[in-house]
Design an enzyme around this catalytic site. Sequence first.
Site, mmCIF file in Angstrom:
data_model
loop_
_atom_site.group_PDB
_atom_site.id
_atom_site.type_symbol
_atom_site.label_atom_id
_atom_site.label_comp_id
_atom_site.label_asym_id
_atom_site.label_seq_id
_atom_site.Cartn_x
_atom_site.Cartn_y
_atom_site.Cartn_z
ATOM 1 N N TYR A 152 0.833 -1.216 0.000
ATOM 2 C CA TYR A 152 0.000 0.000 0.000
ATOM 3 C C TYR A 152 0.864 1.261 0.000
ATOM 4 C CZ TYR A 152 -3.811 3.058 1.750
ATOM 5 O OH TYR A 152 -4.753 4.049 1.929
ATOM 6 N N LYS A 156 0.867 4.112 -2.842
ATOM 7 C CA LYS A 156 0.490 5.499 -2.530
ATOM 8 C C LYS A 156 1.643 6.464 -2.822
ATOM 9 C CE LYS A 156 -3.784 5.022 -1.243
ATOM 10 N NZ LYS A 156 -4.830 5.339 -2.255
HETATM 11 P P1 NAP Z 1 -13.368 2.307 1.807
HETATM 12 O O1 NAP Z 1 -14.367 2.773 2.800
HETATM 13 O O2 NAP Z 1 -12.814 0.932 1.923
HETATM 14 O O3 NAP Z 1 -13.989 2.528 0.355
HETATM 15 C C1 NAP Z 1 -13.276 2.151 -0.794
HETATM 16 C C2 NAP Z 1 -14.259 1.889 -1.910
HETATM 17 O O4 NAP Z 1 -13.497 1.531 -3.072
HETATM 18 C C3 NAP Z 1 -15.227 0.730 -1.605
HETATM 19 O O5 NAP Z 1 -16.543 1.119 -1.893
HETATM 20 C C4 NAP Z 1 -14.712 -0.367 -2.521
HETATM 21 O O6 NAP Z 1 -15.725 -1.238 -2.995
HETATM 22 C C5 NAP Z 1 -14.172 0.442 -3.689
HETATM 23 N N1 NAP Z 1 -13.291 -0.351 -4.518
HETATM 24 C C6 NAP Z 1 -12.371 -1.280 -4.129
HETATM 25 N N2 NAP Z 1 -11.776 -1.838 -5.189
HETATM 26 C C7 NAP Z 1 -12.325 -1.270 -6.284
HETATM 27 C C8 NAP Z 1 -12.121 -1.440 -7.682
HETATM 28 N N3 NAP Z 1 -11.235 -2.332 -8.173
HETATM 29 N N4 NAP Z 1 -12.868 -0.698 -8.535
HETATM 30 C C9 NAP Z 1 -13.774 0.175 -8.069
HETATM 31 N N5 NAP Z 1 -14.013 0.393 -6.758
HETATM 32 C C10 NAP Z 1 -13.284 -0.342 -5.883
HETATM 33 O O7 NAP Z 1 -12.082 3.264 1.777
HETATM 34 P P2 NAP Z 1 -11.857 4.792 2.244
HETATM 35 O O8 NAP Z 1 -11.301 4.757 3.603
HETATM 36 O O9 NAP Z 1 -13.049 5.618 1.921
HETATM 37 O O10 NAP Z 1 -10.636 5.176 1.279
HETATM 38 C C11 NAP Z 1 -10.805 5.810 0.030
HETATM 39 C C12 NAP Z 1 -9.430 6.133 -0.546
HETATM 40 O O11 NAP Z 1 -8.687 6.925 0.372
HETATM 41 C C13 NAP Z 1 -8.585 4.887 -0.822
HETATM 42 O O12 NAP Z 1 -7.809 5.087 -1.976
HETATM 43 C C14 NAP Z 1 -7.692 4.823 0.394
HETATM 44 O O13 NAP Z 1 -6.515 4.123 0.130
HETATM 45 C C15 NAP Z 1 -7.453 6.300 0.662
HETATM 46 N N6 NAP Z 1 -7.064 6.587 2.040
HETATM 47 C C16 NAP Z 1 -7.875 6.289 3.096
HETATM 48 C C17 NAP Z 1 -7.455 6.591 4.388
HETATM 49 C C18 NAP Z 1 -8.293 6.291 5.606
HETATM 50 O O14 NAP Z 1 -7.809 6.520 6.728
HETATM 51 N N7 NAP Z 1 -9.515 5.806 5.476
HETATM 52 C C19 NAP Z 1 -6.213 7.178 4.596
HETATM 53 C C20 NAP Z 1 -5.414 7.465 3.494
HETATM 54 C C21 NAP Z 1 -5.850 7.164 2.221
HETATM 55 P P3 NAP Z 1 -16.069 -2.619 -2.231
HETATM 56 O O15 NAP Z 1 -16.693 -2.215 -0.956
HETATM 57 O O16 NAP Z 1 -16.994 -3.323 -3.140
HETATM 58 O O17 NAP Z 1 -14.753 -3.314 -2.029
#
Ligand code: NAP
Length: 251
Positions: A152, A156
């Site tokens: 990851y 990133k």
């Molecule tokens: P999340 O709640 O897990 O949501 C991610 C979404 O992406 C889910 O709806 C998932 O669908 C979808 N997804 C996964 N694989 C996919 C694919 N191949 N094609 C299309 N959609 C797909 O994550 P989040 O926390 O909102 O994070 C969103 C972004 O921010 C990510 O890139 C993450 O790495 C980044 N981020 C998050 C954090 C944090 O603290 N939360 C921190 C830094 C960066 P399914 O549910 O069907 O799998």
Amino acid sequence: MTDSRVAIVTGAARGIGAATALRLAQDGYAVAVVDLDESACADVVTRIEEAGGRALAVGIDVSKSDQVEAGVKRIADELGAPVALVNNAGIIRDNLLFKMSEDDWDAVMGVHLRGAFLMAKACQAYMTQEKFGRIVNLSSSSAQGNRGQANYSAAKAGLQGFTKTLAIELGKFGVTANAVAPGFIQTEMTKSTADRLGVEFDKFIEYSASQIPVQRVGQPEDIAATISFLCSEEAGFVSGQVIYVAGGPLD
Ligand code: NAP
């Protein structure tokens, strides 16, 4: 902004993507709400429509080029030419290096890096034609290294170089590219990290907040607000930047 501008947000069925889709709709964008499962996008689409906006649910696995090509074409046909793209779809497959499988590595690279590449490539055709574009890639504070996240953090960090290169290549067409790098945001993703560590989510949040200068964890709306600015008309001179949104300083 005219309400004819179209934005695509991937991984928008929940979490940061859902908050971003809702926010860009408030800003006047028609929004393609993209996720793996089209039916999972229905709630966000309904909320946008009930608030008077335009939205379309589209099922795309961003790591699959045929689905990306067909999905982006469908968005252009049904909603209009996409001129804003938020590459937000993401997964984690955390493990210490010695236990990390090739599948764990490939799956994470496939969604974050290959997915962002395929989506940006498909959308730039519309953006360069419209002489306007806004690309925002979701990086992470983990780009600086994080135990258990070799895959990851590499993805990133890779997205930061990808973003800067898009900014250099596409600037002359009126297209900006920036990365937003969140710290701890309260979503299903951080909940699954707590589950993996065997810690209650409330306790995980409490501890994480105590380590953050502003003494709270982030909410999806904190990230959506930053993305909203980067997708605005007035952000046209901000390009190739990585903005950490983490409640404190990160390089
Ligand atoms: P999340 O709640 O897990 O949501 C991610 C979404 O992406 C889910 O709806 C998932 O669908 C979808 N997804 C996964 N694989 C996919 C694919 N191949 N094609 C299309 N959609 C797909 O994550 P989040 O926390 O909102 O994070 C969103 C972004 O921010 C990510 O890139 C993450 O790495 C980044 N981020 C998050 C954090 C944090 O603290 N939360 C921190 C830094 C960066 P399914 O549910 O069907 O799998």
